[in-house]
Write an enzyme that holds these catalytic residues in place. Structure first.
Site, mmCIF file in Angstrom:
data_model
loop_
_atom_site.group_PDB
_atom_site.id
_atom_site.type_symbol
_atom_site.label_atom_id
_atom_site.label_comp_id
_atom_site.label_asym_id
_atom_site.label_seq_id
_atom_site.Cartn_x
_atom_site.Cartn_y
_atom_site.Cartn_z
ATOM 1 N N HIS A 1 0.814 -1.222 0.000
ATOM 2 C CA HIS A 1 0.000 0.000 0.000
ATOM 3 C C HIS A 1 0.852 1.279 0.000
ATOM 4 O O HIS A 1 0.343 2.359 -0.269
ATOM 5 C CB HIS A 1 -1.013 -0.016 1.160
ATOM 6 C CG HIS A 1 -0.457 0.416 2.483
ATOM 7 N ND1 HIS A 1 -0.145 -0.471 3.482
ATOM 8 C CD2 HIS A 1 -0.179 1.639 2.980
ATOM 9 C CE1 HIS A 1 0.310 0.198 4.523
ATOM 10 N NE2 HIS A 1 0.299 1.481 4.248
ATOM 11 N N ASP B 1 -0.931 -7.336 1.529
ATOM 12 C CA ASP B 1 -0.247 -6.042 1.560
ATOM 13 C C ASP B 1 1.267 -6.249 1.697
ATOM 14 O O ASP B 1 1.849 -6.055 2.766
ATOM 15 C CB ASP B 1 -0.796 -5.223 2.734
ATOM 16 C CG ASP B 1 -0.301 -3.788 2.712
ATOM 17 O OD1 ASP B 1 0.269 -3.377 1.688
ATOM 18 O OD2 ASP B 1 -0.498 -3.090 3.730
ATOM 19 N N GLY C 1 3.177 5.733 9.038
ATOM 20 C CA GLY C 1 4.593 5.915 8.725
ATOM 21 C C GLY C 1 5.423 4.691 9.084
ATOM 22 O O GLY C 1 6.556 4.549 8.641
ATOM 23 N N SER D 1 4.308 1.701 8.413
ATOM 24 C CA SER D 1 3.935 0.703 7.414
ATOM 25 C C SER D 1 5.127 0.187 6.642
ATOM 26 O O SER D 1 6.034 0.955 6.326
ATOM 27 C CB SER D 1 2.999 1.314 6.384
ATOM 28 O OG SER D 1 1.738 1.386 6.905
ATOM 29 N N GLY D 2 5.085 -1.094 6.332
ATOM 30 C CA GLY D 2 6.156 -1.686 5.544
ATOM 31 C C GLY D 2 7.332 -2.108 6.402
ATOM 32 O O GLY D 2 8.201 -2.842 5.960
#
Ligand code: ARG
Length: 469
Positions: free
Chosen positions: A62, A111, A204, A206-207
């Site tokens: 995403h 995701d 922030g 994320s990932g």
């Protein structure tokens, strides 16, 4: 991939300093999470990511919904304090963004994404890859694992300057589903955190990684990728992570693919410009060979090689267009300060990339993502080439202006307060110096935050027009 060195922290990092948060976390010690990388879009912090191999970063799919053009992204390894230039810090470029083919933007199912770096990374004390959970299988609920990132310190709060870490327990699937909604949590996701709230990942992060330690080998394994949540650290709302063990086959398949089985990237084409003629020719042939698979079955050899050439040239032109658009974006940089003052980067991170995406899709209606539809492919390329050259011609004037002349300063914006239209924009007279020349023009501007940013693209465009005359 060697498993000998994966998942090991620097030797000197066995402490954390209490303070700060992910949400409810602590400041990490420098070098604590050597596989954690920072992903920046146009220089702005967007996401975390995880080194899983010398040339590969894993992150959340995403992160790329706004912009999936490799050129605009940067990977920072060895990062710790965003405000300071660390000695271990390296900025790397991305060769290829591969989002999971089944990623669903609406549900955030699958995701996960892989980023191939343009050059493999050198492993050091503060930069190392994590272990992939090839064989650890499911970990039981209650297992304590770690999250880390530079994301918000609380919901809608500021980002952290210094890397923050937190310890969170894995939650069982049924706990997760009843907390967040049965339909929302798929088997490709899991929850971690506390039902009492307070400790969580946030915007922030994320990932970034959720890693768990193997009690025997003391190596860290990547178990989750920070994906989504309902607020941050809210009671009853644990964070949701992509379940890395479910993607092991996909990951290994992508990483192992032979060079010839992947489409050449813009970076590959870009490297051609540094080569001698003879070498360049053979490299072009090598790169273009990929497109052989798109020759319709009954095409003769001459027609087929023409088709390959056209496809390949189409891709090359698309890359050139990308570089060109990036230059265009660079031209707008002088007004960045102005936008920064207004506290938002959405103009650069959303409006411009969207605009570019529109240009791309209009020029290459049957290419790019839809390569497989080769039936229509070849004829449309000539048309595309024509469009590209028209666009290039139309904008030639921009490229010939020396960069130093491209500053823009607003001097006065007179707004007719009675003129609000149905889109919330007001008639205005704008006075600005563009490239040292005074420009005065009528425009429409928004006065609320949101409408202001929407109107800015037009205002800048109009101001740039002044340079033409
Ligand atoms: N989607 C967020 C991002 O893009 C991550 C949110 C994680 N939220 C949470 N409550 N755990 O950064």
């Amino acid at each position: 991939m060697s498993n000998v060195t994966c998942g090991q922290k620097a030797a000197t990092t066995n402490y954390t300093v209490a303070m700060g948060r992910i949400v409810g976390g602590n400041r990490a010690a420098p070098g604590s999470w050597p596989w954690l990388v920072l992903l920046k879009l146009n220089g702005n912090v967007m996401c975390g990511g995880v080194l899983v191999h010398h040339s590969w970063i894993m992150t959340a799919a995403h992160c790329f919904t706004g912009n999936r053009n490799e050129n605009y992204w940067q990977v920072v390894v060895g990062e710790y304090d965003l405000k300071k230039q660390g000695t271990e810090e390296r900025i790397l470029q991305i060769n290829r963004i591969i989002t999971h083919p089944k990623f669903n933007q609406r549900t955030f199912n699958n995701d996960i994404a892989l980023l191939e770096l343009t050059v493999p990374i050198a492993i050091s004390e503060h930069v190392n890859f994590v272990c992939l959970p090839e064989s650890i299988g499911e970990l039981p609920p209650g297992t304590m694992c770690y999250i880390a990132g530079w994301g918000s310190l609380y919901e809608d709060g500021p980002y952290a300057d210094v890397l923050i870490e937190a310890k969170v327990p894995l939650l069982g699937q049924s706990t997760c589903r009843s907390a967040l909604g049965k339909e929302l949590v798929t088997s490709q996701m899991f929850c971690a955190g506390y039902l009492s709230g307070n400790v969580d990942s946030c915007q922030g992060d994320s990932g970034g990684p959720l890693t768990c330690i193997d009690p025997v080998s003391k190596q860290y394994y990547l178990y989750g990728i920070t994906s989504w949540g309902d607020g941050c650290g809210q009671p009853g709302k644990p964070g949701v992570y992509s379940r890395v063990p479910s993607f092991i086959n996909w990951i290994n398949n992508e990483i192992k693919k032979s060079p010839g089985s992947r489409e050449p990237t813009c970076f590959d084409f870009h490297k051609l410009s540094e080569m001698q003629d003879a070498q360049r020719k053979s490299e072009v042939t090598r790169l273009c060979a990929f497109y052989h698979r798109f020759c319709p079955p009954l095409l003769g050899p001459t027609a087929c090689s023409r088709c390959i050439e056209e496809k390949c040239r189409g891709k090359m032109k698309k890359c050139q267009l990308g570089t060109f658009l990036q230059k265009l974006l660079d031209l707008l940089h002088p007004v960045e300060e102005f936008i920064r003052i207004r506290d938002s980067f959405s103009f650069f991170t959303e409006t411009i990339p969207k605009f570019m995406e529109n240009i791309y899709t209009n020029i290459f209606p049957s290419q790019g993502q839809h390569l497989a539809k080769h039936e229509k492919g070849c004829q449309s390329i000539n048309e595309s080439l024509l469009n590209v050259s028209l666009l290039m011609d139309e904008y030639k004037w921009i490229l010939s202006i020396p960069i130093e002349k491209l500053s823009m300063r607003f001097q006065e914006v007179l707004v007719d307060m009675t003129s609000k239209n149905e889109k919330g924009l007001f008639k205005a007279r704008v006075k600005a110096t563009v490239g040292g020349r005074l420009a005065t023009f009528n425009s429409l501007v928004g006065l609320e935050n949101d409408s202001f940013y929407r109107s800015m693209a037009r205002v800048i465009g109009q101001a740039l027009d002044v340079l033409q005359t």
